[in-house]
Write a protein that holds these residues in place. Structure first.
Motif, mmCIF file in Angstrom:
data_model
loop_
_atom_site.group_PDB
_atom_site.id
_atom_site.type_symbol
_atom_site.label_atom_id
_atom_site.label_comp_id
_atom_site.label_asym_id
_atom_site.label_seq_id
_atom_site.Cartn_x
_atom_site.Cartn_y
_atom_site.Cartn_z
ATOM 1 N N SER A 189 22.481 57.179 21.543
ATOM 2 C CA SER A 189 21.841 56.069 22.252
ATOM 3 C C SER A 189 20.405 56.412 22.626
ATOM 4 N N VAL A 190 20.186 57.655 23.068
ATOM 5 C CA VAL A 190 18.834 58.084 23.437
ATOM 6 C C VAL A 190 17.917 58.060 22.222
ATOM 7 N N VAL A 191 18.404 58.563 21.092
ATOM 8 C CA VAL A 191 17.587 58.608 19.873
ATOM 9 C C VAL A 191 17.234 57.195 19.406
ATOM 10 N N VAL A 192 18.235 56.328 19.353
ATOM 11 C CA VAL A 192 18.000 54.965 18.874
ATOM 12 C C VAL A 192 17.102 54.198 19.844
ATOM 13 N N THR A 193 17.349 54.371 21.151
ATOM 14 C CA THR A 193 16.531 53.689 22.150
ATOM 15 C C THR A 193 15.080 54.148 22.079
ATOM 16 N N ILE A 252 5.967 35.902 20.264
ATOM 17 C CA ILE A 252 7.090 35.721 19.334
ATOM 18 C C ILE A 252 7.758 37.058 19.042
ATOM 19 N N SER A 253 6.944 38.112 18.837
ATOM 20 C CA SER A 253 7.513 39.427 18.519
ATOM 21 C C SER A 253 8.338 39.962 19.675
ATOM 22 N N ILE A 254 7.914 39.709 20.917
ATOM 23 C CA ILE A 254 8.692 40.157 22.081
ATOM 24 C C ILE A 254 10.053 39.473 22.095
ATOM 25 N N THR A 255 10.068 38.168 21.843
ATOM 26 C CA THR A 255 11.331 37.429 21.827
ATOM 27 C C THR A 255 12.266 37.942 20.738
ATOM 28 N N VAL A 256 11.718 38.143 19.541
ATOM 29 C CA VAL A 256 12.534 38.608 18.415
ATOM 30 C C VAL A 256 13.048 40.026 18.671
ATOM 31 N N LEU A 257 12.156 40.915 19.122
ATOM 32 C CA LEU A 257 12.567 42.299 19.383
ATOM 33 C C LEU A 257 13.606 42.375 20.490
ATOM 34 N N ASN A 258 13.469 41.538 21.510
ATOM 35 C CA ASN A 258 14.461 41.530 22.585
ATOM 36 C C ASN A 258 15.843 41.149 22.073
ATOM 37 N N ILE A 260 16.939 41.529 18.985
ATOM 38 C CA ILE A 260 17.423 42.633 18.140
ATOM 39 C C ILE A 260 17.892 43.798 19.005
ATOM 40 N N TYR A 261 17.098 44.137 20.020
ATOM 41 C CA TYR A 261 17.448 45.268 20.872
ATOM 42 C C TYR A 261 18.709 44.989 21.679
ATOM 43 N N ARG A 262 18.931 43.731 22.023
ATOM 44 C CA ARG A 262 20.158 43.367 22.739
ATOM 45 C C ARG A 262 21.378 43.649 21.867
ATOM 46 N N ILE A 263 21.296 43.267 20.609
ATOM 47 C CA ILE A 263 22.409 43.529 19.686
ATOM 48 C C ILE A 263 22.636 45.029 19.536
ATOM 49 N N ILE A 264 21.540 45.792 19.371
ATOM 50 C CA ILE A 264 21.647 47.240 19.224
ATOM 51 C C ILE A 264 22.232 47.865 20.479
ATOM 52 N N ALA A 277 34.620 48.449 33.419
ATOM 53 C CA ALA A 277 33.603 47.436 33.143
ATOM 54 C C ALA A 277 32.297 47.748 33.861
ATOM 55 N N ARG A 278 32.380 48.321 35.070
ATOM 56 C CA ARG A 278 31.167 48.643 35.815
ATOM 57 C C ARG A 278 30.367 49.721 35.072
ATOM 58 N N ASP A 279 31.059 50.733 34.546
ATOM 59 C CA ASP A 279 30.376 51.780 33.784
ATOM 60 C C ASP A 279 29.746 51.202 32.516
ATOM 61 N N TYR A 280 30.452 50.276 31.897
ATOM 62 C CA TYR A 280 29.937 49.648 30.682
ATOM 63 C C TYR A 280 28.658 48.876 30.958
ATOM 64 N N GLN A 281 28.661 48.078 32.035
ATOM 65 C CA GLN A 281 27.480 47.297 32.375
ATOM 66 C C GLN A 281 26.314 48.196 32.782
ATOM 67 N N ASP A 282 26.591 49.253 33.523
ATOM 68 C CA ASP A 282 25.527 50.177 33.929
ATOM 69 C C ASP A 282 24.872 50.832 32.698
ATOM 70 N N SER A 283 25.703 51.200 31.733
ATOM 71 C CA SER A 283 25.172 51.826 30.526
ATOM 72 C C SER A 283 24.405 50.824 29.687
ATOM 73 N N LEU A 284 24.910 49.607 29.611
ATOM 74 C CA LEU A 284 24.244 48.561 28.833
ATOM 75 C C LEU A 284 22.879 48.254 29.411
#
Length: 284
Positions: A189-193, A252-258, A260-264, A277-284
């Motif tokens: 996650s760190v590498v991809v982020t 436009i690029s900010i909207t598109v990248l957001n 894409i990054y949400r899916i990733i 679920a709390r841990d999942y949301q915190d990590s997300l």
């Protein structure tokens, strides 16, 4: 799922799930398209009554009614927004007075106002007091709503997978996912982020070059081919009709990248396989 026979259910599940333990039935049904989403049905009458129950404002939202319908998490959000909005009235009003006095009384820039340092100290004190008061307010709401030990009562996520083992605490069977495996996914996650942030930064600096904001030739973020587009007489000349184009491209690029990054981000968080679920949301 309760209305299905075991035989029919087994025919729609992947073979990899047959006879296995510690696998999520919900995740299996989603993987074959048997279940698309799970969500509570909205009570339109209750929502309408909630909106009409009191005069809505960011300063005084009916948090008890919100909690009764949406739950504690959403109610705490509105409680915090209202508390924060009320608290910022004091520094906001003082700051407005400081700005007016600088421009119309002392006739100086606000940075040269003799009272500006005192205002900065006051804001620092205000922020400490705000945190302390919100801690008291949130504790009072937690006690009122009975959610002090909410994490202890939180259920395991249906999507959580792991091998069955005997709990060292309760002695009962539980699903367990080794922490060292999750740690590997944390590293991923760190590498991809980091890569995603790099793409966002390159996009930002590229468009800043196209707007003519980066002019120093020795700058590390200077892209000469793009910067040349903002020169006098070029297509993105700040004085020309197309100078707004890089700004539009950036938006436009900010909207598109957001998107894409949400899916990733969701994919990476799913791989981390959080139990609660709390841990999942915190990590997300």
């Amino acid at each position: 799922l309760e209305v299905l026979s075991d035989e029919r259910l087994m025919t729609v599940l992947p073979k990899s799930f047959h006879g296995e333990t510690g696998r999520s039935l919900l995740k299996a049904c989603k993987s074959v398209g048997f279940v698309e989403a799970i969500f509570p049905i909205q009570d339109t009458e209750a929502v309408s009554l909630l909106w009409r129950s009191s005069s809505w404002s960011v300063l005084d939202a009916p948090v008890d009614e919100i909690r009764a319908y949406f739950g504690e998490e959403i109610a705490f959000y509105f409680a915090w927004v209202g508390f924060y909005s009320k608290a910022t009235l004091v520094p906001g009003i003082v700051g407005a007075v400081l700005w007016v006095s600088s421009n119309y009384i002392f006739q100086v820039d606000i940075d040269h106002n003799a009272y500006a340092p005192l205002y900065g100290i006051g804001v620092a004190v205000w922020s400490s007091v705000f945190v302390a008061l919100w801690t008291r307010r949130s504790a009072a709401l937690s006690h009122k709503w009975g959610c002090f030990d909410l994490e202890a009562k939180e259920r395991v996520r249906p999507e959580f997978v792991g091998a069955l083992r005997e709990s060292p605490v309760t002695g009962l069977p539980e699903r367990h996912f080794p922490y060292h495996l999750r740690l590997c996914y944390y590293v991923l996650s760190v590498v991809v982020t980091t890569a995603c942030l790099f793409v966002a930064l390159v996009t930002m600096f590229a468009l800043l070059n196209m707007q003519g904001y980066i002019e120093h030739p020795d700058s590390l973020v200077m892209f000469p081919p793009l910067a040349a587009l903002a020169k006098e007489g070029a297509i993105f000349d700040p004085a020309g009709a197309f100078s707004i184009v890089p700004v539009i491209i950036y938006a436009i690029s900010i909207t598109v990248l957001n998107k894409i990054y949400r899916i990733i981000a969701v994919k990476l968080t799913d791989l981390e396989n959080h139990r609660l679920a709390r841990d999942y949301q915190d990590s997300l």
